[in-house]
Design an enzyme around this catalytic site. Structure first.
Site, PDB file in Angstrom:
ATOM      1  N   GLN A  82       0.829  -1.201   0.000  1.00 19.56           N
ATOM      2  CA  GLN A  82       0.000   0.000   0.000  1.00 19.56           C
ATOM      3  C   GLN A  82       0.872   1.264   0.000  1.00 19.56           C
ATOM      4  OE1 GLN A  82      -3.589   0.335   0.146  1.00 19.56           O
ATOM      5  NE2 GLN A  82      -2.927   2.384  -0.433  1.00 19.56           N
ATOM      6  N   ASP A 131      -6.813   6.734   7.558  1.00 11.54           N
ATOM      7  CA  ASP A 131      -7.229   5.335   7.412  1.00 11.54           C
ATOM      8  C   ASP A 131      -8.344   5.095   8.438  1.00 11.54           C
ATOM      9  OD1 ASP A 131      -7.360   2.605   6.836  1.00 11.54           O
ATOM     10  OD2 ASP A 131      -5.524   2.084   7.921  1.00 11.54           O
TER      11      ASP A 131
HETATM   12  N1  NVA Z   1      -5.753  -0.452   8.582  1.00 12.00           N
HETATM   13  C1  NVA Z   1      -6.664  -1.095   7.645  1.00 12.00           C
HETATM   14  C2  NVA Z   1      -6.080  -1.070   6.270  1.00 12.00           C
HETATM   15  C3  NVA Z   1      -6.984  -1.673   5.215  1.00 12.00           C
HETATM   16  C4  NVA Z   1      -6.347  -1.681   3.860  1.00 12.00           C
HETATM   17  C5  NVA Z   1      -6.945  -2.503   8.111  1.00 12.00           C
HETATM   18  O1  NVA Z   1      -5.992  -3.194   8.493  1.00 12.00           O
HETATM   19  O2  NVA Z   1      -8.100  -2.915   8.090  1.00 12.00           O
HETATM   20  N1   CP Z   2      -6.205  -0.854   0.566  1.00 16.95           N
HETATM   21  C1   CP Z   2      -6.394  -2.177   0.524  1.00 16.95           C
HETATM   22  O1   CP Z   2      -5.483  -2.967   0.802  1.00 16.95           O
HETATM   23  O2   CP Z   2      -7.630  -2.562   0.131  1.00 16.95           O
HETATM   24  P1   CP Z   2      -8.245  -4.034   0.270  1.00 16.95           P
HETATM   25  O3   CP Z   2      -8.398  -4.301   1.749  1.00 16.95           O
HETATM   26  O4   CP Z   2      -9.557  -3.964  -0.439  1.00 16.95           O
HETATM   27  O5   CP Z   2      -7.295  -5.006  -0.366  1.00 16.95           O
END
Ligand code: NVA
Ligand code: CP
Length: 309
Positions: free
Chosen positions: A133, A222
């Site tokens: 990411q 986020d």
């Molecule tokens: N911090 C979030 C990122 C999702 C891409 C999670 O771990 O759910």
């Molecule tokens: N940003 C991200 O990793 O999205 P997903 O959880 O949909 O893969």
């Protein structure tokens, strides 16, 4: 070059910059519909313990565009650490596949996979970090500025896996990284310390988001409750009050500030609908660039031209 990509700090600043160059070339070829079958006949296993849209689709599409194929293994099919140990899975998948991408809860599990796999292992997110990411995000930033010198990224919210990867990036590339997290939700101290010790970047943690975003080029946020923390969602909503990225907060950043979010977003919580849809938002460019950066990662780790093979 390491066999795997588990954390951004696995790679040198030079290797990371080379990756951006490769991703730019692949993106350009893709836009011109020029085929680039660098991984013809190769198979990527994709192991999921957590849900995903961007990671799953971008890796699968990426493998197809590179002339290879991806096999998706859902949590119920593989039961990593429950039905079978990570080390056995790693050794079996290495007999069938040329690479493994995994999205897991525990970071130890991905370290185990990498240790026992004969093929490259790519971290598609753990509770601890999310390297693909942030590499995609840095590549996105390079599309609107020449380099990282003078860049200020302000992250508002939870000191989570995404922040750990931002800190890892700041240990390899020079930029300013100012965070604003509520008390009790800071990133892990050892990750902060290692990034500060690297001596490349200006890293600070504030409590007040307005202080963190002052003159920022990028404001990043986020979700407040990550995957696996759903039960804490209400408690976290209270703890993160005042940490929403809205127009009032953006007023303190640079006039041309870009707003980034790894997605999925909880509109109305960590970011307002109007900021997500507004002129500063580049969230969909970010999402697209996951494809191009991950293709570059796949070619770098699995390509036949890998220098050290
Ligand atoms: N911090 C979030 C990122 C999702 C891409 C999670 O771990 O759910
Ligand atoms: N940003 C991200 O990793 O999205 P997903 O959880 O949909 O893969």
């Amino acid at each position: 070059m390491t066999k795997d990509l588990i954390a951004i700090t696995d790679w040198t600043g030079r290797e990371i910059r080379d990756l951006f160059g490769l991703a730019a070339g692949l993106k350009d070829e893709n836009k011109r519909c020029k085929r680039h079958p660098h991984l013809e006949g190769q198979i990527l296993a994709m192991v999921f313990q957590k849900p995903s849209m961007r990671t799953r689709v971008s890796f699968e599409v990426g493998m197809a565009q590179l002339g290879g194929h991806a096999v998706v293994l859902s949590p119920s099919e593989i039961g990593i650490g429950k039905r079978e140990s990570a080390s056995d899975i790693a050794r079996v998948l290495s007999r069938y596949c040329h690479g493994i991408m995994a999205r897991l809860f525990g970071h130890d599990l991905i370290l185990d996979l990498a240790r026992h796999a004969a093929v490259p292992v790519i971290n598609g997110l753990t509770d601890f970090n999310h390297p693909c990411q942030i590499l995609g995000d840095l590549f996105t930033i390079l599309e609107f500025r020449d380099g990282f010198e003078g860049l200020k990224v302000s992250y508002i919210g939870d000191g989570n896996n995404v922040v750990h990867s931002w800190l890892n990036a700041a240990a390899r590339l020079p930029f300013t990284l100012h965070l604003a997290c509520p008390e009790g939700y800071d990133p892990r101290p050892e990750v902060v310390e290692n990034a500060v010790k690297a001596g490349l970047s200006d890293i600070r943690i504030f409590r007040d988001p307005r202080e963190a975003v002052r003159d920022a080029d990028v404001v990043y946020t986020d979700v407040w409750a990550s995957m696996g923390q759903e039960e804490e969602a209400e408690k976290r909503k209270r703890a993160f009050k005042g940490y929403q990225v809205d127009e009032a907060l953006l007023a303190g950043a640079k006039e041309k500030v870009r707003v980034m979010h790894c997605l999925p977003a909880h509109r109305g919580d960590e970011i307002t609908d109007s900021v997500m849809e507004g002129p500063h938002s580049i969230v969909f460019d970010q999402a697209e660039n996951r494809l191009h950066i991950q293709k570059a990662i796949l070619v770098t780790l699995m390509g036949k031209n890998r220098k050290d093979r």
